[in-house]
Design a protein around this motif. Structure first.
Motif, PDB file in Angstrom:
ATOM      1  N   ASP A  46      27.110 -43.926  67.155  1.00  0.00           N
ATOM      2  CA  ASP A  46      28.080 -44.452  66.200  1.00  0.00           C
ATOM      3  C   ASP A  46      28.288 -43.443  65.078  1.00  0.00           C
ATOM      4  O   ASP A  46      27.332 -42.823  64.603  1.00  0.00           O
ATOM      5  CB  ASP A  46      27.584 -45.763  65.584  1.00  0.00           C
ATOM      6  N   VAL A  47      29.528 -43.282  64.669  1.00  0.00           N
ATOM      7  CA  VAL A  47      29.836 -42.417  63.535  1.00  0.00           C
ATOM      8  C   VAL A  47      29.865 -43.308  62.299  1.00  0.00           C
ATOM      9  O   VAL A  47      30.765 -44.133  62.142  1.00  0.00           O
ATOM     10  CB  VAL A  47      31.181 -41.683  63.730  1.00  0.00           C
ATOM     11  N   THR A  48      28.862 -43.161  61.473  1.00  0.00           N
ATOM     12  CA  THR A  48      28.693 -43.972  60.273  1.00  0.00           C
ATOM     13  C   THR A  48      28.675 -43.071  59.042  1.00  0.00           C
ATOM     14  O   THR A  48      28.674 -41.842  59.164  1.00  0.00           O
ATOM     15  CB  THR A  48      27.368 -44.746  60.345  1.00  0.00           C
ATOM     16  N   VAL A  49      28.608 -43.692  57.881  1.00  0.00           N
ATOM     17  CA  VAL A  49      28.471 -42.911  56.646  1.00  0.00           C
ATOM     18  C   VAL A  49      27.185 -42.083  56.706  1.00  0.00           C
ATOM     19  O   VAL A  49      27.167 -40.933  56.270  1.00  0.00           O
ATOM     20  CB  VAL A  49      28.505 -43.830  55.405  1.00  0.00           C
ATOM     21  N   GLY A  50      26.127 -42.644  57.268  1.00  0.00           N
ATOM     22  CA  GLY A  50      24.874 -41.893  57.414  1.00  0.00           C
ATOM     23  C   GLY A  50      25.038 -40.663  58.280  1.00  0.00           C
ATOM     24  O   GLY A  50      24.479 -39.598  57.997  1.00  0.00           O
ATOM     25  N   PHE A  51      25.819 -40.803  59.363  1.00  0.00           N
ATOM     26  CA  PHE A  51      26.106 -39.652  60.232  1.00  0.00           C
ATOM     27  C   PHE A  51      26.840 -38.581  59.432  1.00  0.00           C
ATOM     28  O   PHE A  51      26.517 -37.393  59.527  1.00  0.00           O
ATOM     29  CB  PHE A  51      26.948 -40.109  61.427  1.00  0.00           C
ATOM     30  N   ILE A  52      27.829 -38.994  58.640  1.00  0.00           N
ATOM     31  CA  ILE A  52      28.603 -38.050  57.822  1.00  0.00           C
ATOM     32  C   ILE A  52      27.683 -37.350  56.823  1.00  0.00           C
ATOM     33  O   ILE A  52      27.757 -36.125  56.653  1.00  0.00           O
ATOM     34  CB  ILE A  52      29.768 -38.758  57.091  1.00  0.00           C
ATOM     35  N   ALA A  53      26.810 -38.103  56.168  1.00  0.00           N
ATOM     36  CA  ALA A  53      25.873 -37.516  55.201  1.00  0.00           C
ATOM     37  C   ALA A  53      25.005 -36.462  55.879  1.00  0.00           C
ATOM     38  O   ALA A  53      24.810 -35.365  55.341  1.00  0.00           O
ATOM     39  CB  ALA A  53      24.999 -38.610  54.577  1.00  0.00           C
ATOM     40  N   ASP A  54      24.526 -36.774  57.078  1.00  0.00           N
ATOM     41  CA  ASP A  54      23.686 -35.837  57.824  1.00  0.00           C
ATOM     42  C   ASP A  54      24.471 -34.577  58.202  1.00  0.00           C
ATOM     43  O   ASP A  54      24.007 -33.459  58.009  1.00  0.00           O
ATOM     44  CB  ASP A  54      23.139 -36.520  59.073  1.00  0.00           C
ATOM     45  N   ARG A  55      25.677 -34.767  58.738  1.00  0.00           N
ATOM     46  CA  ARG A  55      26.488 -33.620  59.189  1.00  0.00           C
ATOM     47  C   ARG A  55      26.897 -32.716  58.042  1.00  0.00           C
ATOM     48  O   ARG A  55      26.978 -31.509  58.206  1.00  0.00           O
ATOM     49  CB  ARG A  55      27.752 -34.110  59.905  1.00  0.00           C
ATOM     50  N   LEU A  56      27.192 -33.310  56.890  1.00  0.00           N
ATOM     51  CA  LEU A  56      27.658 -32.512  55.755  1.00  0.00           C
ATOM     52  C   LEU A  56      26.511 -32.097  54.832  1.00  0.00           C
ATOM     53  O   LEU A  56      26.741 -31.413  53.831  1.00  0.00           O
ATOM     54  CB  LEU A  56      28.717 -33.284  54.955  1.00  0.00           C
ATOM     55  N   LEU A 137      18.921 -23.325  63.730  1.00  0.00           N
ATOM     56  CA  LEU A 137      19.054 -23.866  62.364  1.00  0.00           C
ATOM     57  C   LEU A 137      18.835 -25.371  62.354  1.00  0.00           C
ATOM     58  O   LEU A 137      18.127 -25.895  61.492  1.00  0.00           O
ATOM     59  CB  LEU A 137      20.442 -23.556  61.808  1.00  0.00           C
ATOM     60  N   ASP A 138      19.463 -26.067  63.312  1.00  0.00           N
ATOM     61  CA  ASP A 138      19.306 -27.523  63.399  1.00  0.00           C
ATOM     62  C   ASP A 138      17.846 -27.907  63.611  1.00  0.00           C
ATOM     63  O   ASP A 138      17.344 -28.837  62.987  1.00  0.00           O
ATOM     64  CB  ASP A 138      20.165 -28.100  64.519  1.00  0.00           C
ATOM     65  N   GLU A 139      17.170 -27.193  64.490  1.00  0.00           N
ATOM     66  CA  GLU A 139      15.760 -27.475  64.758  1.00  0.00           C
ATOM     67  C   GLU A 139      14.912 -27.217  63.519  1.00  0.00           C
ATOM     68  O   GLU A 139      13.984 -27.966  63.220  1.00  0.00           O
ATOM     69  CB  GLU A 139      15.263 -26.643  65.932  1.00  0.00           C
ATOM     70  N   ALA A 140      15.211 -26.152  62.771  1.00  0.00           N
ATOM     71  CA  ALA A 140      14.445 -25.843  61.557  1.00  0.00           C
ATOM     72  C   ALA A 140      14.645 -26.930  60.501  1.00  0.00           C
ATOM     73  O   ALA A 140      13.704 -27.282  59.783  1.00  0.00           O
ATOM     74  CB  ALA A 140      14.867 -24.477  61.012  1.00  0.00           C
ATOM     75  N   ASP A 141      15.861 -27.480  60.432  1.00  0.00           N
ATOM     76  CA  ASP A 141      16.137 -28.557  59.465  1.00  0.00           C
ATOM     77  C   ASP A 141      15.396 -29.841  59.812  1.00  0.00           C
ATOM     78  O   ASP A 141      15.008 -30.589  58.944  1.00  0.00           O
ATOM     79  CB  ASP A 141      17.644 -28.869  59.418  1.00  0.00           C
TER      80      ASP A 141
END
Length: 143
Positions: A46-56, A137-141
């Motif tokens: 699901d694309v949620t506000v939490g997903f947006i926060a994570d992506r940005l 980079l994703d794995e390091a985060d």
């Protein structure tokens, strides 16, 4: 890497996208639209506000504010989750889809010019290494 980061912070690719649209879009809304488009391609998520926060890479309260702006601007809409009707998900509107198409065209044109004198093998190798770098980079985060 510093030069790449500086160029990204100036959002040099976003500005031509904004100029090419019938409806004006600000940089934060364009970032949300890109993230919703990216998330829509991931099956089962699901694309949620939490997903947006994570992506940005921003805090959830800031994500909530810029998502609300994107909804008010008509680029995305809130819909009920198919998994949990109490949960609000995000999807692109036709105007948002137009913005995504414009962004893709602008980026393809730009990188086509930048990589135009690279041979096909160099382009493939660059894409492979850049993809590997981004995954690292994703794995390091998250690691």
């Amino acid at each position: 890497m510093i030069r790449i980061r500086r160029r990204q912070s100036r959002r040099s690719l976003a500005r031509p996208v904004m100029k090419g649209l019938a409806d004006p879009i600000d940089l934060n809304t364009l970032a949300v639209v890109d993230a919703v488009d990216e998330g829509g391609g991931q099956s089962g998520r699901d694309v949620t506000v939490g997903f947006i926060a994570d992506r940005l890479a921003i805090d959830p309260s800031r994500a909530s504010r810029i998502v609300a702006d994107a909804v008010r601007s008509g680029f995305i809409r809130r819909v009920a989750s198919q998994e949990d009707g109490r949960r609000s998900c995000l999807e692109l509107t036709p105007t948002g889809e137009e913005a995504v198409s414009a962004a893709h065209r602008t980026r393809q044109d730009f990188y086509g010019k930048v990589l135009g004198d690279w041979d096909e093998g160099e382009q493939r190798e660059f894409a492979r290494l850049l993809t590997k770098f981004v995954h690292s980079l994703d794995e390091a985060d998250h690691g």
